[in-house]
Design a protein around this motif. Structure first.
Motif, short mmCIF file in Angstrom:
data_model
loop_
_atom_site.label_atom_id
_atom_site.label_comp_id
_atom_site.label_asym_id
_atom_site.label_seq_id
_atom_site.Cartn_x
_atom_site.Cartn_y
_atom_site.Cartn_z
N ARG A 69 0.84 -1.20 0.00
CA ARG A 69 0.00 0.00 0.00
C ARG A 69 0.87 1.25 0.00
N GLY A 70 1.86 1.27 0.87
CA GLY A 70 2.77 2.41 0.94
C GLY A 70 3.61 2.56 -0.30
N LEU A 71 4.10 1.44 -0.83
CA LEU A 71 4.93 1.49 -2.04
C LEU A 71 4.13 1.96 -3.25
N ILE A 72 2.86 1.57 -3.32
CA ILE A 72 2.00 2.03 -4.41
C ILE A 72 1.70 3.51 -4.24
N ASP A 73 1.38 3.92 -3.01
CA ASP A 73 1.11 5.34 -2.74
C ASP A 73 2.32 6.20 -3.09
N ASP A 74 3.51 5.68 -2.84
CA ASP A 74 4.75 6.42 -3.14
C ASP A 74 5.18 6.25 -4.60
N GLU A 75 4.40 5.51 -5.37
CA GLU A 75 4.65 5.26 -6.79
C GLU A 75 5.97 4.53 -7.05
N LEU A 76 6.39 3.70 -6.09
CA LEU A 76 7.61 2.91 -6.26
C LEU A 76 7.32 1.58 -6.96
N VAL A 77 6.07 1.12 -6.83
CA VAL A 77 5.61 -0.09 -7.52
C VAL A 77 4.21 0.19 -8.07
N TYR A 78 3.76 -0.70 -8.94
CA TYR A 78 2.40 -0.58 -9.47
C TYR A 78 1.85 -1.96 -9.74
N ARG A 79 0.54 -2.03 -9.85
CA ARG A 79 -0.15 -3.29 -10.14
C ARG A 79 -0.40 -3.40 -11.64
N ILE A 80 -0.26 -4.63 -12.13
CA ILE A 80 -0.63 -4.92 -13.52
C ILE A 80 -1.47 -6.19 -13.52
N ALA A 81 -2.36 -6.29 -14.47
CA ALA A 81 -3.21 -7.48 -14.56
C ALA A 81 -2.37 -8.70 -14.88
N ASP A 82 -2.70 -9.81 -14.25
CA ASP A 82 -2.04 -11.09 -14.52
C ASP A 82 -2.73 -11.72 -15.72
N VAL A 83 -2.03 -11.84 -16.83
CA VAL A 83 -2.65 -12.38 -18.04
C VAL A 83 -3.04 -13.85 -17.89
N ASP A 84 -2.44 -14.55 -16.92
CA ASP A 84 -2.76 -15.96 -16.69
C ASP A 84 -3.99 -16.15 -15.81
N ASP A 85 -4.38 -15.09 -15.07
CA ASP A 85 -5.52 -15.18 -14.15
C ASP A 85 -6.13 -13.79 -14.01
N SER A 86 -7.25 -13.59 -14.66
CA SER A 86 -7.86 -12.26 -14.68
C SER A 86 -8.28 -11.76 -13.31
#
Length: 145
Positions: A69-86
């Motif tokens: 949560r903190g890393l996403i808020d700080d824009e250090l990581v991001y989520r991407i859709a898993d093409v193998d499991d929607s």
């Protein structure tokens, strides 16, 4: 007396852990080691599901979720859709996260300058050789799943 391989590896592990702690303390930064460990894992292993990232970091999935949560808020990581499991998401390191990790590693190295300032060229050669040897052993291809 020649040291046994297990004694050498134990000494190496102990020294590298201590070296990292000394360097981190010298920088004066208070960022959790879990942040740097997570960014490092994503750099070497690529995008991972939260559970796999938690396992690689040796923390529980709820702990990793909170950290992310903190890393996403700080824009250090991001989520991407898993093409193998929607239904699932992968976590990836951002360019900002990569820059932060590179900067952190440089600060750690700089913080150790005084500790190694008296080494001669031959001793630097030994450390260089050891660093290269270690790097070949701990690459993602060499680590069993």
């Amino acid at each position: 007396m020649t040291s046994q391989p297990t004694d050498i590896l134990e000494s190496l592990l102990t020294s590298t852990h201590r070296l990292t702690r000394i360097a981190a303390q010298e920088t004066g930064r208070t960022t959790s080691p879990a942040v740097w460990r997570t960014l490092s894992i994503l750099t070497t292993d690529g995008s991972l599901r939260v559970g796999d990232l938690a396992k690689a970091s040796r923390v529980s999935q709820p702990t990793m979720t909170k950290l992310l949560r903190g890393l996403i808020d700080d824009e250090l990581v991001y989520r991407i859709a898993d093409v193998d499991d929607s239904r699932a998401w992968l976590i990836a390191i951002s360019d900002k996260g990569t820059r932060a990790l590179v900067e952190w590693r440089a600060q750690l190295a700089d913080a150790l300058g005084a500790l190694f300032s008296d080494l001669d060229e031959a001793e630097w050669g030994v450390l260089d050789h050891a660093a290269q040897l270690l790097a070949t052993r701990v690459s993602t291809e060499a680590v069993p799943a």
